[in-house]
Design a protein around this motif. Structure first.
Motif, short mmCIF file in Angstrom:
data_model
loop_
_atom_site.label_atom_id
_atom_site.label_comp_id
_atom_site.label_asym_id
_atom_site.label_seq_id
_atom_site.Cartn_x
_atom_site.Cartn_y
_atom_site.Cartn_z
N TYR A 154 0.86 -1.18 0.00
CA TYR A 154 0.00 0.00 0.00
C TYR A 154 0.90 1.24 0.00
O TYR A 154 1.94 1.26 0.67
CB TYR A 154 -0.88 0.03 1.24
N LEU A 155 0.50 2.25 -0.75
CA LEU A 155 1.23 3.51 -0.78
C LEU A 155 0.27 4.64 -0.45
O LEU A 155 -0.71 4.87 -1.16
CB LEU A 155 1.85 3.73 -2.17
N LEU A 156 0.55 5.34 0.66
CA LEU A 156 -0.23 6.50 1.07
C LEU A 156 0.56 7.76 0.72
O LEU A 156 1.65 7.97 1.23
CB LEU A 156 -0.51 6.46 2.57
N VAL A 157 0.01 8.57 -0.17
CA VAL A 157 0.68 9.79 -0.62
C VAL A 157 -0.12 10.98 -0.10
O VAL A 157 -1.31 11.12 -0.40
CB VAL A 157 0.78 9.86 -2.15
N SER A 158 0.53 11.83 0.68
CA SER A 158 -0.13 13.00 1.27
C SER A 158 0.47 14.28 0.72
O SER A 158 1.67 14.38 0.47
CB SER A 158 0.00 12.98 2.79
N GLY A 159 -0.39 15.27 0.51
CA GLY A 159 0.03 16.60 0.09
C GLY A 159 -0.74 17.63 0.88
O GLY A 159 -1.80 17.35 1.43
N GLY A 160 -0.21 18.85 0.96
CA GLY A 160 -0.93 19.92 1.63
C GLY A 160 -0.99 19.79 3.13
O GLY A 160 -1.94 20.30 3.75
N PHE A 188 4.81 5.17 2.51
CA PHE A 188 4.21 6.50 2.46
C PHE A 188 5.16 7.50 1.81
O PHE A 188 6.38 7.32 1.81
CB PHE A 188 3.80 6.99 3.85
N MET A 189 4.57 8.53 1.24
CA MET A 189 5.29 9.69 0.72
C MET A 189 4.53 10.93 1.19
O MET A 189 3.31 11.02 0.99
CB MET A 189 5.33 9.69 -0.81
N ASP A 190 5.22 11.87 1.82
CA ASP A 190 4.60 13.12 2.23
C ASP A 190 5.22 14.23 1.39
O ASP A 190 6.44 14.45 1.44
CB ASP A 190 4.84 13.36 3.73
N LEU A 191 4.40 14.93 0.60
CA LEU A 191 4.89 15.86 -0.41
C LEU A 191 4.83 17.30 0.07
O LEU A 191 3.76 17.79 0.47
CB LEU A 191 4.07 15.70 -1.70
N HIS A 192 5.97 17.98 0.01
CA HIS A 192 6.09 19.35 0.49
C HIS A 192 6.83 20.22 -0.51
O HIS A 192 7.47 19.73 -1.45
CB HIS A 192 6.86 19.39 1.82
N THR A 193 6.76 21.54 -0.28
CA THR A 193 7.58 22.51 -0.99
C THR A 193 8.15 23.50 0.02
O THR A 193 7.80 23.47 1.20
CB THR A 193 6.75 23.26 -2.05
N THR A 194 9.04 24.37 -0.45
CA THR A 194 9.74 25.29 0.45
C THR A 194 9.49 26.74 0.05
O THR A 194 9.10 27.03 -1.08
CB THR A 194 11.25 25.02 0.44
N SER A 195 9.75 27.65 0.99
CA SER A 195 9.54 29.08 0.74
C SER A 195 10.63 29.65 -0.15
O SER A 195 10.43 30.67 -0.82
CB SER A 195 9.48 29.85 2.06
N SER A 196 11.80 29.04 -0.17
CA SER A 196 12.92 29.51 -0.99
C SER A 196 13.10 28.59 -2.19
O SER A 196 12.65 27.45 -2.20
CB SER A 196 14.21 29.55 -0.17
N THR A 197 13.78 29.10 -3.20
CA THR A 197 14.08 28.28 -4.37
C THR A 197 15.02 27.14 -3.97
O THR A 197 16.00 27.36 -3.26
CB THR A 197 14.74 29.14 -5.46
#
Length: 314
Positions: A32-38, A136-145
């Motif tokens: 099973y793969l649980l992918v979360s974003g936001g 699992f994969m938890d998907l994020h981004t950053t405030s800087s490049t």
């Protein structure tokens, strides 16, 4: 051009973004793969990438072993376009808070209800009969490049899992910031990582997140490599980062609620620094690096309690 936040359909956003296969009759035993974003409401790239993946799965209907589930994290914050409502959801996902919520204790911050919904999803998947392994994969981004990279807890199984990706891997951040959703799932015995794909509104962040999901589906044996342009996705990530070395966190610059922090301009993830080098100011006082290493997660937004980290090569 619209930003990632403007592209997201906030009005119709739901907790479960997608499940594939949808029907138990179409499901076979497998991982099973649980992918979360936001998990942070101002980080919409992961949600958009998950939506892309499920659209393609529903259109092409490939054979899949096990099941993939995509979820949205802090729903209210996502709809308002802010990082958090009361507290950072990625700091309150602890076993202690889980215990309080299950005992029906009242926690006086909004993110407690968001975490409670995530707990129910994790436990439902744990108990499903077709589940042979939980990733699992938890998907994020950053405030800087930044170039994309992976953050992983100090568990060899998760570290080995993360090293399958052609990206730099940073381990040990849970020593400094426990309570993130990644750490919670690791403590529950599952294997996975957090992926930071780039700056919040960079459209490439969505591409990188999507590529990572497809790569993991193949690498876990859930999806046949021939079902997707695997090599294209792999090369996309391989070419996106200046290094694929492994690093460990050795320092965190904390920001108190009443403190004014300002990161000096020009720092990006993995920028090399020397001991004594000026990095930022805190309440007007200069902050310099305590050691040689590389800057990690420099803060260039108003909300957040982590000014920056320093990592060294592992």
């Amino acid at each position: 051009m619209k930003t990632n936040s403007e592209i997201l359909d906030k009005e119709n956003l739901t907790r479960i973004i997608g499940e594939y296969p949808r029907e138990p009759s179409n499901q076979t035993s497998g991982p099973y793969l649980l992918v979360s974003g936001g998990i942070h409401g101002n980080e919409t790239s992961g949600v958009l990438a998950i939506q892309r993946v499920f659209r393609k799965l529903q259109e092409d209907k490939p054979s899949l072993k096990g099941k993939i589930v995509g979820i949205a994290g802090n729903i209210v914050a996502l709809k308002k376009g802010v990082r958090l409502i009361d507290k950072d959801l990625n700091r309150v996902c602890t076993l202690a808070n889980e215990e309080r919520l299950k005992a029906q204790q009242s926690l006086d911050f909004h993110e407690a209800s968001e975490f409670n919904e995530l707990i129910k999803i994790v436990e439902k998947l744990e108990n499903e009969e077709f589940n042979s392994a939980f990733h699992f994969m938890d998907l994020h981004t950053t405030s800087s490049t930044t170039a994309p990279y992976i953050s992983v807890n100090l568990r060899e199984r998760s570290f080995d899992f993360a090293k399958q990706m052609p990206l730099p891997v940073v381990k040990g951040i849970e020593k400094y910031i426990p309570g993130h959703f990644d750490h919670y799932q690791t403590l529950k015995g599952h294997t996975g990582f957090t992926m930071e794909a780039g700056q919040h509104d960079d459209p490439k962040s969505v591409d990188y997140h999507e590529a990572a999901i497809w790569i993991i589906l193949v690498n876990t044996g859930m999806l046949e490599k021939s079902a997707i342009p695997y090599d294209n996705y792999y090369k996309m990530l391989e070419n996106a980062s200046p290094t694929n070395d492994n690093f460990e966190v050795i320092y965190r610059q904390e920001i108190g609620e009443d403190h004014y922090f300002r990161m000096d301009p020009g720092y990006a993830n993995f920028t090399k620094i020397n001991q004594g080098q000026r990095l930022a100011t805190l309440d007007g006082e200069t902050i310099v690096s305590r050691s040689k290493g590389r800057v990690f997660l420099p803060l260039y937004q108003n909300q957040g309690s982590d000014g920056f980290f320093i990592v060294k090569q592992a």
